[in-house]
Design a protein around this motif. Sequence first.
Motif, mmCIF file in Angstrom:
data_model
loop_
_atom_site.group_PDB
_atom_site.id
_atom_site.type_symbol
_atom_site.label_atom_id
_atom_site.label_comp_id
_atom_site.label_asym_id
_atom_site.label_seq_id
_atom_site.Cartn_x
_atom_site.Cartn_y
_atom_site.Cartn_z
ATOM 1 N N TYR A 151 -43.570 59.266 -87.466
ATOM 2 C CA TYR A 151 -42.732 59.259 -88.669
ATOM 3 C C TYR A 151 -41.269 59.472 -88.320
ATOM 4 O O TYR A 151 -40.383 58.731 -88.797
ATOM 5 N N VAL B 285 -41.422 52.550 -94.040
ATOM 6 C CA VAL B 285 -42.759 52.668 -94.634
ATOM 7 C C VAL B 285 -43.816 52.818 -93.543
ATOM 8 O O VAL B 285 -44.811 53.531 -93.725
ATOM 9 N N THR C 94 -46.464 55.801 -93.451
ATOM 10 C CA THR C 94 -47.893 55.535 -93.300
ATOM 11 C C THR C 94 -48.469 56.300 -92.110
ATOM 12 O O THR C 94 -49.566 56.865 -92.189
ATOM 13 N N VAL D 259 -51.480 58.931 -92.257
ATOM 14 C CA VAL D 259 -52.673 58.723 -91.441
ATOM 15 C C VAL D 259 -52.935 59.942 -90.561
ATOM 16 O O VAL D 259 -54.089 60.341 -90.349
ATOM 17 N N ILE E 186 -55.879 56.243 -97.769
ATOM 18 C CA ILE E 186 -54.423 56.238 -97.672
ATOM 19 C C ILE E 186 -53.777 55.993 -99.029
ATOM 20 O O ILE E 186 -52.713 56.530 -99.326
ATOM 21 N N LEU F 161 -51.115 58.656 -100.486
ATOM 22 C CA LEU F 161 -49.758 58.203 -100.783
ATOM 23 C C LEU F 161 -49.436 58.387 -102.264
ATOM 24 O O LEU F 161 -48.288 58.672 -102.626
ATOM 25 N N VAL G 119 -54.582 49.341 -92.650
ATOM 26 C CA VAL G 119 -54.043 50.665 -92.986
ATOM 27 C C VAL G 119 -52.565 50.545 -93.333
ATOM 28 O O VAL G 119 -52.099 51.074 -94.355
ATOM 29 N N PHE G 120 -51.786 49.843 -92.495
ATOM 30 C CA PHE G 120 -50.364 49.684 -92.773
ATOM 31 C C PHE G 120 -50.135 48.840 -94.020
ATOM 32 O O PHE G 120 -49.276 49.169 -94.857
ATOM 33 N N GLU H 66 -52.094 48.437 -96.568
ATOM 34 C CA GLU H 66 -52.445 49.259 -97.728
ATOM 35 C C GLU H 66 -51.340 50.264 -98.034
ATOM 36 O O GLU H 66 -50.971 50.485 -99.188
ATOM 37 N N GLY H 67 -50.784 50.879 -96.962
ATOM 38 C CA GLY H 67 -49.700 51.825 -97.168
ATOM 39 C C GLY H 67 -48.473 51.177 -97.757
ATOM 40 O O GLY H 67 -47.830 51.724 -98.661
ATOM 41 N N PHE I 291 -47.134 52.205 -101.381
ATOM 42 C CA PHE I 291 -45.785 52.758 -101.396
ATOM 43 C C PHE I 291 -44.879 51.950 -102.320
ATOM 44 O O PHE I 291 -44.151 52.519 -103.152
#
Length: 446
Positions: A36, A59, A63, A67, A117, A121, A196-197, A199-200, A204
């Motif tokens: 991050y 973002v 994420t 995670v 996630i 979020l 995963v990314f 979806e994030g 977001f």
Amino acid sequence: MQLIREFDALVHATGRLWIRFLPRVGTWLLLGWLAYTTCLVTSAAVGNRWGPAGAVIFVLGVTANVVGVIFAIHALKPGLGAGPRLVEARRQFPGASGIPDTVLAPERRVDVAVLAIGPVLGVYAVWAVIDGMIRDGILWNAITGDVYEAGDFSIGRSVADLPMYVGLGFAALVLRIGWGYLVRGRQSSWWRAPLVFLEGLWVFSTFFIVLLGVRRLHTWVARRAFWREGLHAWQQFLDSLPAIRLPFDVTLPQFLQRGSIWLTEMFLPGLWQGIALPLVWLAVTAMVFGWREFRARDLLTDSLRERADRLERTDASRTLSPVVGVLTEDLRYKWLPLLHTFRLVWRSGPWVLGAYLVLSALAEVGSWALKAILFRVFASGEQAQVLRSFTAIDAVQHLITTSVLVCLYAATFDRGLAGAAGLDDSTLRPSTLQAEPVTTQAVNVQ
């Protein structure tokens, strides 16, 4: 006395989990924090020179942070004390307990992250954690770029940024659906990692757009004549009341005025932050541990279920079913399970929940105290020293506070799981096992 016993039990269970799993939990938390922070600095260095690339990198960092928290919670699953007892109980009483199989079975981390996630979020967005991350990003933009003006920052919260987030959200949704279709049936978890990314990014962007719209709506309402007239009418009502002297040396109008301020500025925010947030985190923890296999109709009453059954048998319903399934996929697989987990929260009982809320509040107070102590010891010099120490202090606070909190969430879930299954605390024999098994629906990790 029951509250004290539950308080003591949760303290000991949280301590045992923290001591046993701190290396695993701490590793995931620090990896998430490191990714991050790296993305934050990189996003600030990129700015808006390459279009939305800076925002996408930001973002990606958010994420990674989320995670890391999800993986930290998931790492505690082997420490659930109710798990082995439930396995033994099911061996002795097949088909009983009504506990989803996913709670007892091992699951791949990537699949869990794809499912969890979105809710995590959502918690970050609704409880303004995302706002804090955006402020950190803007601060890094201001520190990193001498050549940048505010309009050149990689991220922002102005209405001018709305088209960019709408485009990012739409692109993420299309890519998520397409990539999920391509990797359907593949055994390797690495093929699902991009989900995963995506979806994030989708969640977001969605929450950012919604919260920006809510903020604009609040500003619009505050400027309307009816709002000002309502405030004026309230003040006139207070002025018309008799100045009756009440205890604590206040009059009736003063009491009502101060009471309204206390209600809106202290009580409701405290209720939202001190009770609603810990309960939602407990529900999210239950989702991470596998408490999510159920049918959406399980939330309906008996009469509504009968209507739904009749509707499903019609030709029109069978024709529209694939379209409705795609449109409601997020609702069915991510948000309805979050609502369903509150049944487990409720089954924990008032004493368990009371002890949990007290401990959660104490942990938050301890987090602020820890941060103040660290700043006093390591960042008490000049401004340059404060800036150099800020990142390290943030890492230490994140590691200690979040690791304790996730252990508390896991310990409370474990206590609620045993209560939901009717397991006696001292034996493997179920005391009040539910007779009916839960009808489950396969979870789609797309």
